[in-house]
Enzyme design. Structure first.
Site, short mmCIF file in Angstrom:
data_model
loop_
_atom_site.label_atom_id
_atom_site.label_comp_id
_atom_site.label_asym_id
_atom_site.label_seq_id
_atom_site.Cartn_x
_atom_site.Cartn_y
_atom_site.Cartn_z
CG ASP A 24 -1.75 1.16 1.42
OD1 ASP A 24 -1.88 1.93 0.46
OD2 ASP A 24 -2.30 1.33 2.53
CG ASN A 26 -2.76 5.41 -1.42
OD1 ASN A 26 -2.80 4.29 -0.86
ND2 ASN A 26 -3.73 5.84 -2.20
CG ASP A 28 -5.74 3.64 0.42
OD1 ASP A 28 -4.95 2.67 0.49
OD2 ASP A 28 -6.40 3.88 -0.61
CG ASP A 32 -1.30 1.69 -3.76
OD1 ASP A 32 -0.12 1.39 -4.01
OD2 ASP A 32 -1.65 2.35 -2.75
CG ASP A 101 -7.75 -12.18 -13.54
OD1 ASP A 101 -8.59 -12.89 -14.12
OD2 ASP A 101 -7.17 -12.50 -12.48
CD GLU A 259 -10.86 -19.65 -12.27
OE1 GLU A 259 -10.88 -19.88 -11.06
OE2 GLU A 259 -11.61 -18.80 -12.80
CG HIS A 333 -7.33 -14.93 -6.36
ND1 HIS A 333 -6.78 -15.60 -7.43
CD2 HIS A 333 -8.60 -14.66 -6.70
CE1 HIS A 333 -7.69 -15.72 -8.38
NE2 HIS A 333 -8.80 -15.16 -7.96
CG ASP A 334 -10.34 -17.94 -6.41
OD1 ASP A 334 -10.70 -16.88 -5.87
OD2 ASP A 334 -10.37 -18.14 -7.63
C1 GLC Z 1 -12.77 -16.96 -10.48
C2 GLC Z 1 -11.94 -16.03 -9.64
C3 GLC Z 1 -12.63 -15.79 -8.36
C4 GLC Z 1 -13.95 -15.13 -8.65
C5 GLC Z 1 -14.77 -15.93 -9.67
C6 GLC Z 1 -15.86 -15.11 -10.26
O1 GLC Z 1 -12.90 -18.20 -9.94
O2 GLC Z 1 -10.64 -16.55 -9.49
O3 GLC Z 1 -11.88 -15.03 -7.45
O4 GLC Z 1 -14.70 -14.97 -7.48
O5 GLC Z 1 -13.99 -16.38 -10.74
O6 GLC Z 1 -15.32 -14.12 -11.09
#
Ligand code: GLC
Length: 570
Positions: A24, A26, A28, A32, A101, A259, A333-334
């Site tokens: 981060d 800035n 907040d 970023d 993405d 994905e 991240h999932d």
């Molecule tokens: C993918 C992403 C996930 C998101 C989902 C809907 O699985 O990795 O984070 O919630 O798609 O876009």
């Protein structure tokens, strides 16, 4: 076997950055783009070649940026387009590629297309989304959304339901409409013309729905049916991707990774067989599903090593056979943190993190490192439900409590094991306030309480850290073409403690041995290898020398890679 020169992304390692949680600049409380730019030299030092950024576009952030309201602008919380241009330029100056993405199965309900679409059936944008008339006064079918409830939302003024496979603020685009496809292709060109190096394509296996929208089966004690049968790997998905490749991708030297939920290896090769000209790689979920149980992802099961060997080996062999290429990952991240889910995040945190890195990075494919994995960041074990932000987690909390009547303790245990927020807590840079991520009083998601012992500064001070081990793994991949090209062969398939395999090259072989046991064990090197000259390329403990009978003693979570001269590819 592939051509030794290969494509640039076949020799590369990807580092995934979750922009909200990386750095981060800035103060907040939210990470970023300038924060990422400040840390590019860190990613370079690690040795990664490509950075994948989770969505950075304008978004109401119902699903942390996976609900996009403007594909051509940067979300104000993350910075400006100038910041992005600078990030891209600095990355390229350092020799790092950048992929973004691409989230085009759905938009945000705040996207102007959707706002127009829901005005009336006569709107020229109506057909940009999937609208259906009620069937006997109800939803058109029984599909449930990934984040709870029905996947259909009724709009009274239109008199129809729209489809959202995810949150109701994430309406699905209608790919049947050629105008939608052209819009998507234009968005792609916009970013590619800026010079980005490729895309990770969000849930790309879901863009083509079966035209009859069949009901799904009801599993895992859910109220609604699965949409996968009717939406995953649908009838026109490959036409769409071929069109995308022809119109857009083939004009740029870029990398793509789709994905693809609910895609087994037989389906996957259709996306990535080079001769079909669709995508370069896919993210499959077969190894992620190994610990699923009666409550799906949120079950208490632990994976079994024999299943893991089976799944990863099948993908290795089948991809090679069908002209495809693997993406290799433990986490993103999932998902939960790799070391907590597949290793041991207590006593053996360091050795098991290194072992997991070894197992993955020596395979054929492109490895993806999720931010923090390279210092062995762990799940959060002490958070309360009020500490969570992720809508999947909040939905499962409600379901566990209200539908399945599990106790608070059981519910939180499952969440501590599998919540997506485990991976989204801020990056742990040092032991100062907020782990050095931000100087704000409050960060958007709480920092993991173990940041004083697990952080980048500490890792860099210790030559035996997970960080330096990952750095070495990446270096080895760059130095030894056999890791990119060698033929994969699983050995000792039924050993319940050790995952071992060979990578067989033209004039040498790699032998990779990874123990999942929490005690010392003995391992026998295969007879055809034990008399050959060998040296240890990397290991996470003492040097592992085998004796004349080929026995090696492996410490708990041992990992060792031997380069063996002499054995040739058959
Ligand atoms: C993918 C992403 C996930 C998101 C989902 C809907 O699985 O990795 O984070 O919630 O798609 O876009």
């Amino acid at each position: 076997m592939m051509n030794e020169s290969g494509k640039w992304w076949q020799k590369s390692v990807v580092y995934q950055v979750y922009p909200k949680s990386f750095n981060d600049s800035n103060n907040d409380g939210v990470g970023d783009l300038n924060g990422i730019t400040e840390k590019l030299s860190y990613i370079k030092e690690l040795g990664a070649d490509i950075i994948w950024l989770n969505p950075i576009y304008d978004s109401p952030h119902v699903d942390n940026g996976y609900d996009i309201s403007n594909y051509r602008s940067i979300d104000a919380s993350l910075g400006t387009m100038m910041d992005f241009d600078q990030l891209l330029k600095r990355s390229h100056d350092l020799g790092l590629k950048v992929i973004l993405d691409l989230v085009v199965n759905h938009t945000s309900d705040q996207h102007p297309w959707f706002k127009e679409s829901k005005k009336s059936k006569n709107s020229s944008y109506h057909d940009y989304y999937i609208w259906k008339n009620p069937v006997e006064g109800h939803e058109p079918n029984n599909w449930g959304s990934s984040f709870g409830g029905s996947s259909w939302e009724y709009v009274k003024s239109v008199g129809q339901y729209y489809l959202h496979l995810f949150a109701k603020q994430q309406p699905d685009l209608n790919w049947e409409n050629p105008k939608v496809r052209q819009e998507v292709f234009d968005v792609m060109r916009f970013w590619l013309d800026k010079g980005i190096d490729g895309f990770r394509m969000d849930v790309i296996s879901l863009i083509s729905k079966k035209p009859d929208f069949p009901d799904g089966t009801i599993v895992q004690k859910k109220k609604f049916g699965d949409y996968y049968y009717g939406a995953a790997n649908g009838p026109r998905v490959h036409d769409y991707l071929k069109e995308m490749n022809k119109e857009v991708l083939s004009h740029y030297d870029v990398v793509t990774v789709g994905e693809t939920p609910h895609t087994n290896v037989e389906e996957a090769v259709k996306y990535v067989d080079r001769r079909r000209q669709e995508l370069d790689m896919v993210f499959h979920f077969d190894h992620m599903h190994l610990d699923y149980g009666e409550y799906g992802k949120f079950s208490k099961n632990r994976f079994k090593l024999l299943d893991l060997k089976d799944v990863l080996s099948r993908w290795q062999t089948e991809m090679a056979k069908h002209h495809g290429w693997n993406s290799l990952y433990w986490s993103n991240h999932d998902q939960a943190r790799a070391v907590s889910r597949f290793g041991n995040d207590g006593k053996y945190r360091v050795s098991s993190a290194k072992m997991l890195g070894t197992l993955l990075h020596m395979m054929q494919g492109t490895p993806y490192i999720y931010e923090g994995e390279e210092i062995g960041m762990t799940n959060v074990h002490d958070a309360k439900i009020s500490d969570y932000n992720d809508l999947e987690t909040l939905d499962i909390y409600n379901r566990f409590q209200n539908d399945y009547h599990l106790t608070e303790e059981e519910t939180m245990k499952a969440i501590h094991m599998k919540s997506r927020d485990n991976a989204r807590t801020p990056m742990q840079w040092d032991e100062s306030k907020n782990a050095g991520f931000s100087k704000a009083d409050k960060t958007w998601l709480k920092v993991n309480s173990n940041f004083r012992s697990i952080n980048v500064a500490r890792a860099k001070d210790n030559p035996d850290s997970v960080f330096y081990y990952y750095q070495k793994l990446i270096q080895i991949r760059h130095d030894y073409p056999i890791i990119t090209t060698g033929q994969y062969r699983l050995i000792d398939a039924n050993n319940p403690n050790v995952f071992s395999y060979e990578r067989i090259g033209n004039d040498n072989t790699l032998l990779v041995i990874c123990s999942f046991a929490e005690k010392k064990i003995q391992y026998k090197v295969p007879d055809d290898l034990k008399k050959l000259d060998h040296k240890v390329l990397i290991s996470n403990g003492d040097q592992y020398e085998w004796d004349t009978s080929g026995d090696v003693v492996l410490q708990p979570y041992a990992a060792v890679v031997y380069l063996i001269q002499g054995k040739e590819m058959l």
